[in-house]
Design an enzyme around this catalytic site. Structure first.
Site, mmCIF file in Angstrom:
data_model
loop_
_atom_site.group_PDB
_atom_site.id
_atom_site.type_symbol
_atom_site.label_atom_id
_atom_site.label_comp_id
_atom_site.label_asym_id
_atom_site.label_seq_id
_atom_site.Cartn_x
_atom_site.Cartn_y
_atom_site.Cartn_z
ATOM 1 N N THR A 185 38.823 10.103 58.857
ATOM 2 C CA THR A 185 38.516 11.040 59.947
ATOM 3 C C THR A 185 37.000 11.205 60.108
ATOM 4 O OG1 THR A 185 40.529 12.229 59.483
ATOM 5 C CG2 THR A 185 38.801 13.502 60.531
ATOM 6 N N ARG A 213 53.932 13.446 63.882
ATOM 7 C CA ARG A 213 53.215 14.290 62.918
ATOM 8 C C ARG A 213 51.797 14.630 63.398
ATOM 9 N NH1 ARG A 213 48.196 13.669 59.904
ATOM 10 N NH2 ARG A 213 48.412 14.795 57.963
ATOM 11 N N GLY A 215 48.191 16.501 62.068
ATOM 12 C CA GLY A 215 47.511 16.932 60.841
ATOM 13 C C GLY A 215 46.699 18.200 61.045
ATOM 14 N N ASP A 216 45.760 18.396 60.155
ATOM 15 C CA ASP A 216 44.952 19.619 60.173
ATOM 16 C C ASP A 216 43.787 19.569 61.160
ATOM 17 O OD1 ASP A 216 43.934 17.519 58.466
ATOM 18 O OD2 ASP A 216 42.334 18.914 57.923
ATOM 19 N N THR A 236 38.283 16.811 56.067
ATOM 20 C CA THR A 236 38.965 15.518 56.031
ATOM 21 C C THR A 236 39.765 15.445 54.749
ATOM 22 O OG1 THR A 236 38.719 13.130 55.893
ATOM 23 C CG2 THR A 236 36.860 14.423 55.083
ATOM 24 N N GLY A 237 40.980 14.909 54.855
ATOM 25 C CA GLY A 237 41.800 14.823 53.654
ATOM 26 C C GLY A 237 43.262 14.884 54.016
ATOM 27 N N GLY A 239 46.092 16.263 55.329
ATOM 28 C CA GLY A 239 46.183 17.362 56.289
ATOM 29 C C GLY A 239 47.187 18.448 55.967
HETATM 30 N N1 ASP Z 1 42.967 15.188 57.769
HETATM 31 C C1 ASP Z 1 43.502 14.097 58.524
HETATM 32 C C2 ASP Z 1 44.970 14.321 58.758
HETATM 33 O O1 ASP Z 1 45.664 14.741 57.850
HETATM 34 C C3 ASP Z 1 43.320 12.770 57.851
HETATM 35 C C4 ASP Z 1 41.935 12.459 57.391
HETATM 36 O O2 ASP Z 1 41.113 13.335 57.206
HETATM 37 O O3 ASP Z 1 41.673 11.271 57.217
HETATM 38 O O4 ASP Z 1 45.430 14.017 59.820
#
Ligand code: ASP
Length: 321
Positions: A185, A213, A215-216, A236-237, A239
């Site tokens: 991200t 789906r 994400g966050d 980022t992470g 989600g």
């Molecule tokens: N946070 C993002 C999600 O879960 C993914 C990412 O940060 O790479 O959609």
């Protein structure tokens, strides 16, 4: 006599006011966190990432330096990363289980708590710009799917064929359904000379995601948040964890109600709360004084910052200081 003294004092006051140092400004960016290890990278790939991060930072910095808004700086910095195949956003977005690219993004303005978000769009070249249009030109905060595409068309944004998002690398990632998850991200947070904070995040989500789906990243308070009283955050992470622990707002709340510094708040949420439950990832943040944080609990996070005190850094691995 008193009148003269009053004039002299007013004059001195006016002079010192003029001599106030220039207001602080700066920005922080991320290009995703995850299992990013030196042994899995080539020097050429490192160089490519560092060059693109440096270019994105330079863009945002020049906007802020010339008195531009944190809003413009965040959008245009993220556009550069969205247009690069290197990151999991825009052009380089990962594939869903069904072989599509479904993009999410959000922006938030710390001055007035206005926000715009978009989820699950397949044909918008720059989702961060759509998020901004939603904030500025619609009465809603979040749009999704076909409705969001229709709104993007009405707003004159660039629409692309879904083949635009095809990259060999991401296609292979889907095929391998990577165990070594890499979160790519992109995000940017900025403080401008007016003291306004702004946050933006743009993503393709997670490789192999199913059933629409989300994400966050496009969820205000989870992956994206800004409030002039405290800070601007982009995450980022993984989600699902960032949503359940409302990570971005949690950091702001610790600052507002518990007097935490930005760095201590980010550390508590990322390296304790999330780490204890297996929530991988990180955040970037900047506060109203121009302090920055780049905190993550994974082996690496593509990241960088540039602030008006002349500090500038671009890093990849945890060991990089
Ligand atoms: N946070 C993002 C999600 O879960 C993914 C990412 O940060 O790479 O959609």
């Amino acid at each position: 006599m008193f009148k003269n003294l009053f004039f002299i004092l007013s004059f001195v006051f006016a002079l010192t006011a003029c001599k106030q140092p220039e207001s602080k400004f700066g920005l922080v960016i991320h290009g995703g966190a995850g299992v990013i290890k030196k042994e899995n990278m080539t020097p050429e790939m490192e160089k490519e990432f560092e060059t693109k991060l440096t270019e994105a930072l330079a863009k945002g910095y020049s906007i802020l330096e010339s008195g531009g808004s944190s809003r413009d700086a965040v959008e245009q910095t993220i556009n550069i990363m969205e247009n690069s195949p290197l990151f999991n956003a825009g052009k380089g977005a990962v594939f869903t289980h069904d072989g599509y690219n479904e993009l999410d993004a959000a922006v938030m303005d710390g001055e007035n708590l206005e926000a715009g978000a978009v989820a699950g769009v397949r044909n918008v070249k720059n989702p961060i710009s759509l998020a901004r249009k939603i904030m500025e030109n619609s009465v809603h905060v979040m749009l999704s799917g076909n409705g969001a595409l229709e709104f993007a068309r009405e707003q004159g944004l660039e629409i692309v064929d879904s083949s635009y998002f095809f990259t060999e690398r991401r296609w292979k990632s889907l095929q391998k359904a990577l165990k070594n998850k890499k979160f790519g991200t992109v995000g940017c947070v900025a403080l401008d000379k007016e003291g306004n904070l702004f946050a933006g995040t743009s993503t393709g989500g997670m490789t192999n995601k199913q059933y629409g789906r989300i994400g966050d990243s496009p969820i205000i308070g989870a992956g994206t948040y800004a409030n002039n009283k405290t800070c601007a955050i982009s995450a980022t992470g993984h989600g699902e964890f960032f949503i359940r622990y409302t990570v971005a707002h949690e950091i702001s709340a610790l600052m507002e109600f518990r007097n935490y510094s930005l760095n201590d708040a980010a550390n508590l949420v990322i390296n304790e709360t999330l780490k204890n439950v297996g929530g991988d990832g990180g955040v970037i943040g900047i506060d109203h004084l121009g302090n920055v944080t780049m905190t993550f609990n994974t082996p690496g996070m593509f990241r960088g910052f540039a602030t008006s005190d002349g500090k500038r850094k671009v890093h990849i691995y945890k060991e990089d200081k």
